[in-house]
Motif scaffolding. Structure first.
Motif, PDB file in Angstrom:
ATOM      1  N   THR A 163     -32.823 -11.641  26.344  1.00 50.53           N
ATOM      2  CA  THR A 163     -33.485 -10.999  25.424  1.00 50.53           C
ATOM      3  C   THR A 163     -34.949 -11.062  25.728  1.00 50.53           C
ATOM      4  OG1 THR A 163     -31.936 -11.045  23.878  1.00 50.53           O
ATOM      5  CG2 THR A 163     -33.879 -10.381  22.920  1.00 50.53           C
ATOM      6  N   PRO A 193     -41.795 -12.953  14.472  1.00 53.81           N
ATOM      7  CA  PRO A 193     -41.036 -13.769  15.326  1.00 53.81           C
ATOM      8  C   PRO A 193     -39.858 -12.560  15.720  1.00 53.81           C
ATOM      9  CG  PRO A 193     -41.466 -14.822  13.078  1.00 53.81           C
ATOM     10  CD  PRO A 193     -42.037 -13.484  13.015  1.00 53.81           C
ATOM     11  N   LEU A 194     -39.444 -12.903  17.080  1.00 48.72           N
ATOM     12  CA  LEU A 194     -38.518 -11.997  17.456  1.00 48.72           C
ATOM     13  C   LEU A 194     -37.268 -12.808  17.943  1.00 48.72           C
ATOM     14  CD1 LEU A 194     -40.973  -9.726  20.049  1.00 48.72           C
ATOM     15  CD2 LEU A 194     -40.048  -9.364  17.758  1.00 48.72           C
ATOM     16  N   GLU A 195     -36.184 -12.300  17.335  1.00 45.21           N
ATOM     17  CA  GLU A 195     -35.035 -13.143  17.685  1.00 45.21           C
ATOM     18  C   GLU A 195     -34.442 -12.915  19.211  1.00 45.21           C
ATOM     19  OE1 GLU A 195     -31.474 -10.966  15.676  1.00 45.21           O
ATOM     20  OE2 GLU A 195     -33.068 -10.292  14.462  1.00 45.21           O
ATOM     21  N   ARG A 196     -33.637 -13.712  19.422  1.00 48.20           N
ATOM     22  CA  ARG A 196     -33.224 -13.684  20.701  1.00 48.20           C
ATOM     23  C   ARG A 196     -31.519 -13.809  20.636  1.00 48.20           C
ATOM     24  NH1 ARG A 196     -35.502 -15.256  25.657  1.00 48.20           N
ATOM     25  NH2 ARG A 196     -37.220 -16.414  24.641  1.00 48.20           N
ATOM     26  N   THR A 206     -38.535 -11.641  24.378  1.00 49.14           N
ATOM     27  CA  THR A 206     -38.916 -11.920  23.113  1.00 49.14           C
ATOM     28  C   THR A 206     -40.625 -12.465  23.432  1.00 49.14           C
ATOM     29  OG1 THR A 206     -38.243 -14.330  23.366  1.00 49.14           O
ATOM     30  CG2 THR A 206     -36.871 -12.654  22.216  1.00 49.14           C
ATOM     31  N   GLU A 207     -41.031 -12.461  24.651  1.00 49.75           N
ATOM     32  CA  GLU A 207     -42.257 -12.722  24.813  1.00 49.75           C
ATOM     33  C   GLU A 207     -43.245 -11.598  24.344  1.00 49.75           C
ATOM     34  OE1 GLU A 207     -39.814 -15.175  27.037  1.00 49.75           O
ATOM     35  OE2 GLU A 207     -40.335 -12.823  27.086  1.00 49.75           O
ATOM     36  N   PRO A 208     -44.271 -11.343  23.385  1.00 51.26           N
ATOM     37  CA  PRO A 208     -44.916 -10.267  23.040  1.00 51.26           C
ATOM     38  C   PRO A 208     -45.619  -9.488  24.116  1.00 51.26           C
ATOM     39  CG  PRO A 208     -45.461 -12.030  21.326  1.00 51.26           C
ATOM     40  CD  PRO A 208     -44.616 -12.564  22.512  1.00 51.26           C
ATOM     41  N   LEU A 235     -42.755  -7.939  26.250  1.00 53.51           N
ATOM     42  CA  LEU A 235     -42.463  -6.676  25.709  1.00 53.51           C
ATOM     43  C   LEU A 235     -43.384  -5.628  25.337  1.00 53.51           C
ATOM     44  CD1 LEU A 235     -39.907  -5.687  24.075  1.00 53.51           C
ATOM     45  CD2 LEU A 235     -40.785  -6.835  22.221  1.00 53.51           C
ATOM     46  N   HIS A 272     -36.135  -4.579  19.352  1.00 53.39           N
ATOM     47  CA  HIS A 272     -36.536  -5.016  20.570  1.00 53.39           C
ATOM     48  C   HIS A 272     -35.215  -5.473  21.713  1.00 53.39           C
ATOM     49  CE1 HIS A 272     -35.887  -8.822  18.457  1.00 53.39           C
ATOM     50  NE2 HIS A 272     -35.826  -9.581  19.461  1.00 53.39           N
ATOM     51  N   PRO A 273     -33.955  -5.502  21.284  1.00 52.48           N
ATOM     52  CA  PRO A 273     -32.972  -6.179  22.254  1.00 52.48           C
ATOM     53  C   PRO A 273     -32.129  -4.887  22.372  1.00 52.48           C
ATOM     54  CG  PRO A 273     -32.832  -7.513  20.162  1.00 52.48           C
ATOM     55  CD  PRO A 273     -33.643  -6.095  19.886  1.00 52.48           C
ATOM     56  N   GLU A 331     -29.263  -7.694  26.624  1.00 52.86           N
ATOM     57  CA  GLU A 331     -30.314  -8.239  25.773  1.00 52.86           C
ATOM     58  C   GLU A 331     -29.639  -8.188  24.375  1.00 52.86           C
ATOM     59  OE1 GLU A 331     -34.390  -6.668  26.282  1.00 52.86           O
ATOM     60  OE2 GLU A 331     -33.699  -5.772  28.209  1.00 52.86           O
TER      61      GLU A 331
END
Length: 258
Positions: free
Chosen positions: A170, A162-165, A172-174, A177, A138-139, A195
């Motif tokens: 970055t 859980p999405l790391e930041r 990270t909100e589903p 994203l 994601h980043p 990001e």
């Protein structure tokens, strides 16, 4: 827990693989104690297995006593790249030559991106990706470009984790994203702004074969030149298309007899 108890039921092959699996991009050099800890085996067992691997040149001992992957494994590793890396390399070089920016090629492995090739120069912005290294999807531009074209079930499974930041920028909100991934799919490429790493921006395009993302090509520029990103999109998309065509042709070509 005693070493024997930890190792009960493990085959010799699984123990050897555990030793080799202790090494990765973040741990390229390890002491015997570190190998034992990371492999979950007794130091005495690791000492014996590492000695055999060293004799076979699968591992090499550095002057400081640490071990790293040896020439024999490197030699075997050269047999692993398939037609993707072979057909992509000239196009990555062309993209680097025309832009002067760092270029890399990545594939999806589970919920991570695995970098399989990179063309970079001394004057280009430093980047954290390295061949054989892994980063979250994601980043990263390549990660977003790959994820956006995966089936909905894959995207939903990724967003449920859980999405790391890595940086304050970055996403990270589903929900946010998911919206961005839909935009990536609509326009055909992804962008990131600091990001993964502060000071760097990226654009990436998927390499699609029959609608399936087999890889992604990414290009990285310093954040101070983020306005120039748009001019890189056209050559980026063109290169992704060329790699897709070349890869499709390579897959269709008859294989030489063994």
């Amino acid at each position: 827990m005693p070493g024997g108890a930890r190792e009960a039921g493990r085959s010799v092959t699984s123990r050897v693989l555990a030793v080799l699996g202790a090494f990765d991009a973040d741990h390229p050099r390890l002491t015997l104690t570190e190998i034992a800890r990371r492999s979950g085996m007794a130091l005495s067992t690791v000492h014996r297995l590492v000695g055999e691997l060293e004799a076979w040149q699968a591992l090499t001992r550095a002057p400081d006593g640490r071990f790293h992957v040896g020439l024999r494994l490197w030699e075997l590793g050269q047999l692993a790249p398939g037609p993707l890396q072979q057909v992509a390399r000239p196009w990555l070089q062309e993209l680097f030559g025309s832009t002067g920016e760092n270029v890399h090629l990545a594939v999806r492995d589970g919920f991570e991106v695995l970098y399989v090739d990179k063309v970079h120069g001394r004057r280009a912005v430093p980047i954290v990706s390295r061949v054989g290294g892994r980063l979250p999807m994601h980043p990263t531009g390549v990660g977003k470009a790959l994820l956006a074209f995966e089936p909905d079930r894959v995207v939903a499974s990724y967003l449920s984790r859980p999405l790391e930041r890595p940086t304050p920028h970055t996403i990270t909100e589903p929900g946010r994203l998911a919206r961005e991934l839909r935009q990536v799919r609509e326009r055909g490429y992804a962008v990131t702004h600091e990001e993964m790493t502060l000071g760097s921006c990226s654009a990436a395009a998927p390499v699609l074969v029959d609608g399936r993302p087999v890889a992604a090509v990414g290009i990285v520029v310093p954040s101070r030149r983020a306005r120039e990103m748009q001019r890189l999109v056209e050559p980026l998309l063109a290169v992704a298309g060329h790699i897709s065509d070349a890869y499709r042709t390579a897959l269709a070509a008859p294989q030489p007899p063994h």
